[in-house]
Design a protein around this motif. Structure first.
Motif, mmCIF file in Angstrom:
data_model
loop_
_atom_site.group_PDB
_atom_site.id
_atom_site.type_symbol
_atom_site.label_atom_id
_atom_site.label_comp_id
_atom_site.label_asym_id
_atom_site.label_seq_id
_atom_site.Cartn_x
_atom_site.Cartn_y
_atom_site.Cartn_z
ATOM 1 N N GLU A 49 0.818 -1.210 0.000
ATOM 2 C CA GLU A 49 0.000 0.000 0.000
ATOM 3 C C GLU A 49 0.855 1.265 0.000
ATOM 4 O O GLU A 49 0.493 2.275 -0.609
ATOM 5 C CB GLU A 49 -0.974 -0.011 1.181
ATOM 6 N N ARG A 101 -8.037 -4.348 -2.410
ATOM 7 C CA ARG A 101 -7.609 -5.317 -1.395
ATOM 8 C C ARG A 101 -8.203 -6.701 -1.625
ATOM 9 O O ARG A 101 -7.882 -7.632 -0.899
ATOM 10 C CB ARG A 101 -7.994 -4.812 0.002
ATOM 11 N N HIS A 194 -8.352 6.614 -3.928
ATOM 12 C CA HIS A 194 -7.591 6.017 -2.830
ATOM 13 C C HIS A 194 -7.578 6.880 -1.575
ATOM 14 O O HIS A 194 -7.173 6.409 -0.510
ATOM 15 C CB HIS A 194 -6.187 5.639 -3.297
ATOM 16 N N LEU A 195 -8.045 8.117 -1.679
ATOM 17 C CA LEU A 195 -8.399 8.833 -0.453
ATOM 18 C C LEU A 195 -9.582 8.144 0.207
ATOM 19 O O LEU A 195 -9.659 8.029 1.438
ATOM 20 C CB LEU A 195 -8.751 10.295 -0.769
ATOM 21 N N GLN A 196 -10.487 7.679 -0.640
ATOM 22 C CA GLN A 196 -11.685 7.010 -0.132
ATOM 23 C C GLN A 196 -11.370 5.609 0.394
ATOM 24 O O GLN A 196 -11.915 5.180 1.417
ATOM 25 C CB GLN A 196 -12.732 6.944 -1.250
ATOM 26 N N THR A 197 -10.451 4.884 -0.281
ATOM 27 C CA THR A 197 -10.134 3.526 0.177
ATOM 28 C C THR A 197 -9.215 3.527 1.387
ATOM 29 O O THR A 197 -9.086 2.499 2.062
ATOM 30 C CB THR A 197 -9.451 2.715 -0.949
ATOM 31 N N GLY A 198 -8.537 4.651 1.644
ATOM 32 C CA GLY A 198 -7.619 4.725 2.776
ATOM 33 C C GLY A 198 -6.176 4.457 2.426
ATOM 34 O O GLY A 198 -5.293 4.552 3.293
ATOM 35 N N ASN A 201 -3.357 8.306 3.093
ATOM 36 C CA ASN A 201 -3.733 8.671 4.458
ATOM 37 C C ASN A 201 -2.661 9.586 5.062
ATOM 38 O O ASN A 201 -1.726 10.006 4.372
ATOM 39 C CB ASN A 201 -3.932 7.407 5.305
#
Length: 256
Positions: A49, A101, A194-198, A201
């Motif tokens: 990640e 994921r 990917h802000l939404q998926t985390g 971060n």
């Protein structure tokens, strides 16, 4: 300094900086391959990640430069001309990013690497694989969907775009600008997804931001090479890099 290293050892951080500079140079020279080089190299010494997050911001910023290098009007014209591929890529990046994921990357990478390698090798052998103009719209939708599906999972959606541009015989400046426009829009969508998926971060965003400078430095150096490269050599190098890209995707998929 600790805040931008994402908890990585110093050797790993500076290794990421070196990889980013080199990938920026390649992108500046031929207009693509930056995220592919980064994710391939990063995966050898970074957690998955962090590797994916690390490429997102430098890819986004270098694509701004590439897309608008000939001005806003030229970039907007490219967006208008290739809107089908852009739309398909964006929509399917959003969709596939939600499964980052859950979907096995190995299978995706293998299914992309085999046809990309075969296509580029046939091009290098002198065989014409140009898409008939009557199929151009279908090809834009289809290759855009393929690119988007892979993009959301791996951060790499360039090979299908390059295959299409080679097939329709786009000249060097247009090919690089169109790639930049499509890559830029995709990079913005990937970042937001990917802000939404985390994946992006508080730990990974500073790390990714720290890689912007080496990426841009490499890009500017690569531009100097690109400007001296004629159309025939540009196409040859693009095809060679597609072969290497495809082989590397297969290597990653098979765990070598």
């Amino acid at each position: 300094m600790d805040s931008i290293m994402a908890g990585l050892p110093a050797l790993a951080f500076w290794g990421a900086v070196a990889v980013t500079f080199f990938s920026g140079f390649v992108k500046g020279t031929v207009g693509f391959a930056m995220p592919l080089i980064m994710i391939s190299a990063f995966s050898a010494f970074l957690p998955p990640e962090i590797a994916l997050a690390g490429l997102i911001l430098p890819t986004l910023v270098t694509n701004i430069s590439q897309a608008f290098r000939q001005g806003v009007a030229a970039a907007l014209e490219s967006a208008r001309k290739y809107w089908r591929m852009i739309t398909a890529t964006v929509v399917f990046i959003i969709i596939s990013a939600q499964f980052v994921r859950a979907i096995p990357q190995d299978l995706f990478l293998l299914l992309l690497g085999v046809p990309v390698t075969a296509y580029a090798l046939l091009q290098l052998s002198g065989r014409s694989l140009a898409l008939p103009l009557r199929n151009r719209r279908l090809a834009e939708w289809g290759l855009g969907i393929i690119g988007g599906l892979y993009g959301g999972i791996s951060g790499v959606w360039g090979p299908p775009v390059l295959v299409y541009l080679l097939s329709v015989g786009a000249e060097k400046v247009e090919s690089i600008r169109v790639s930049g426009v499509i890559f830029l829009i995709g990079a913005v969508v990937l970042f937001l997804a990917h802000l939404q998926t985390g994946v992006m971060n508080a730990q990974t965003v500073p790390f990714s931001a720290a890689l912007i400078l080496p990426g841009m430095a490499g890009l500017m150096l690569g531009y100097r090479v690109q400007d001296r490269m004629d159309q025939a050599r540009f196409r040859w190098w693009t095809q060679v890099l597609l072969v290497l890209t495809g082989l590397n995707l297969m290597r990653r998929a098979l765990g070598f």
